[in-house]
Scaffold this motif. Structure first.
Motif, mmCIF file in Angstrom:
data_model
loop_
_atom_site.group_PDB
_atom_site.id
_atom_site.type_symbol
_atom_site.label_atom_id
_atom_site.label_comp_id
_atom_site.label_asym_id
_atom_site.label_seq_id
_atom_site.Cartn_x
_atom_site.Cartn_y
_atom_site.Cartn_z
ATOM 1 N N GLY A 140 16.598 5.813 80.174
ATOM 2 C CA GLY A 140 15.181 4.968 80.088
ATOM 3 C C GLY A 140 14.554 6.357 80.378
ATOM 4 O O GLY A 140 14.596 6.714 81.587
ATOM 5 N N GLY A 141 13.008 6.450 80.389
ATOM 6 C CA GLY A 141 12.321 7.249 81.084
ATOM 7 C C GLY A 141 12.163 9.118 80.296
ATOM 8 O O GLY A 141 13.768 8.965 80.168
ATOM 9 N N CYS A 142 11.909 9.709 80.667
ATOM 10 C CA CYS A 142 11.656 10.464 80.369
ATOM 11 C C CYS A 142 12.429 11.710 81.139
ATOM 12 O O CYS A 142 12.160 11.673 82.320
ATOM 13 C CB CYS A 142 9.777 11.659 80.357
ATOM 14 N N GLY A 143 13.314 12.226 81.110
ATOM 15 C CA GLY A 143 14.511 13.490 81.839
ATOM 16 C C GLY A 143 14.516 14.724 81.502
ATOM 17 O O GLY A 143 14.330 15.300 80.257
ATOM 18 N N VAL A 144 14.614 15.578 81.968
ATOM 19 C CA VAL A 144 15.210 17.173 82.412
ATOM 20 C C VAL A 144 16.318 16.993 82.707
ATOM 21 O O VAL A 144 16.947 16.814 83.659
ATOM 22 C CB VAL A 144 13.829 17.717 82.706
ATOM 23 N N VAL A 145 17.611 17.364 82.172
ATOM 24 C CA VAL A 145 18.492 18.177 82.593
ATOM 25 C C VAL A 145 18.755 19.320 82.304
ATOM 26 O O VAL A 145 18.597 19.761 81.746
ATOM 27 C CB VAL A 145 20.130 17.502 81.731
ATOM 28 N N HIS A 146 19.558 20.290 84.244
ATOM 29 C CA HIS A 146 19.549 22.115 83.695
ATOM 30 C C HIS A 146 20.873 21.807 83.377
ATOM 31 O O HIS A 146 21.896 21.503 83.942
ATOM 32 C CB HIS A 146 18.585 22.171 84.806
ATOM 33 N N VAL A 147 21.653 23.021 83.160
ATOM 34 C CA VAL A 147 23.124 23.281 83.014
ATOM 35 C C VAL A 147 22.964 25.039 83.126
ATOM 36 O O VAL A 147 22.502 25.200 82.495
ATOM 37 C CB VAL A 147 24.062 22.870 81.370
ATOM 38 N N HIS A 148 23.788 25.494 83.887
ATOM 39 C CA HIS A 148 23.907 26.560 83.731
ATOM 40 C C HIS A 148 25.032 26.966 84.683
ATOM 41 O O HIS A 148 25.715 26.556 85.219
ATOM 42 C CB HIS A 148 22.341 27.610 85.106
ATOM 43 N N GLY A 149 25.639 28.611 84.621
ATOM 44 C CA GLY A 149 26.464 29.137 84.361
ATOM 45 C C GLY A 149 26.833 30.052 84.110
ATOM 46 O O GLY A 149 26.363 30.736 83.213
ATOM 47 N N PRO A 150 27.749 31.306 84.512
ATOM 48 C CA PRO A 150 27.886 32.314 84.027
ATOM 49 C C PRO A 150 28.492 32.355 82.451
ATOM 50 O O PRO A 150 29.161 31.314 81.871
ATOM 51 C CB PRO A 150 29.675 33.512 84.729
ATOM 52 N N GLY A 151 28.741 33.747 81.597
ATOM 53 C CA GLY A 151 28.117 33.395 80.358
ATOM 54 C C GLY A 151 29.805 32.997 80.088
ATOM 55 O O GLY A 151 30.412 33.422 80.485
#
Length: 145
Positions: A38-49
């Motif tokens: 629940g609730g608004c969420g922002v998830v980040h995923v990062h890494g090399p190509g």
């Protein structure tokens, strides 16, 4: 031609992707918590190509569909890097509190980062979920918020 889904190449491709998808338990746990928490969420995923970010986003999309949530995917390689183009592609999440927005290739939309954080995301309804995936880690201002 049969209406059987098993006879469709897309279904077979999805099944092969499911079998080939291994690991990423930590990322899946974070996504599932946001998806069901629940609730608004922002998830980040990062890494090399080549690290599997796109495959992970496909898995997130599958998880969201199974959860009965509408999914919108914005691919930074396919959309113009402008607020109007992004909003046209991602508008579902602004209209639906159950919406899930998956943004892939965010490094190509880097010029929108401030606009996204300050103007787009504040208009997303509570309950929606946004996942941003790209080669670069999020700006420090994301982590401060």
């Amino acid at each position: 031609m049969s209406d059987d889904k098993c006879g469709l190449l897309g279904w077979r491709l999805q099944a092969a992707r499911e079998l080939a998808f291994v690991g990423r338990e930590e990322e899946l746990a974070v996504f599932r918590a946001a998806l069901y928490g629940g609730g608004c969420g922002v998830v980040h995923v990062h890494g090399p190509g080549g690290a599997g970010k796109s495959a992970l986003l496909r898995r997130f999309a599958h998880e969201a569909v199974v959860a009965g949530r509408p999914v919108s995917v914005v691919d930074g390689r396919m959309v113009e890097s402008s607020p109007a183009a992004f909003e046209a592609a991602a508008g579902l999440v602004l209209r639906d509190a159950d919406g899930v927005l998956l943004v892939d290739g965010f490094e190509r939309l880097q010029g929108l980062e401030g606009w996204l954080r300050e103007w787009f995301l504040p208009r997303v309804p509570v309950g929606a979920l946004v996942v941003i995936a790209g080669r670069n880690p999020p700006d420090l201002r994301w982590r401060v918020d």
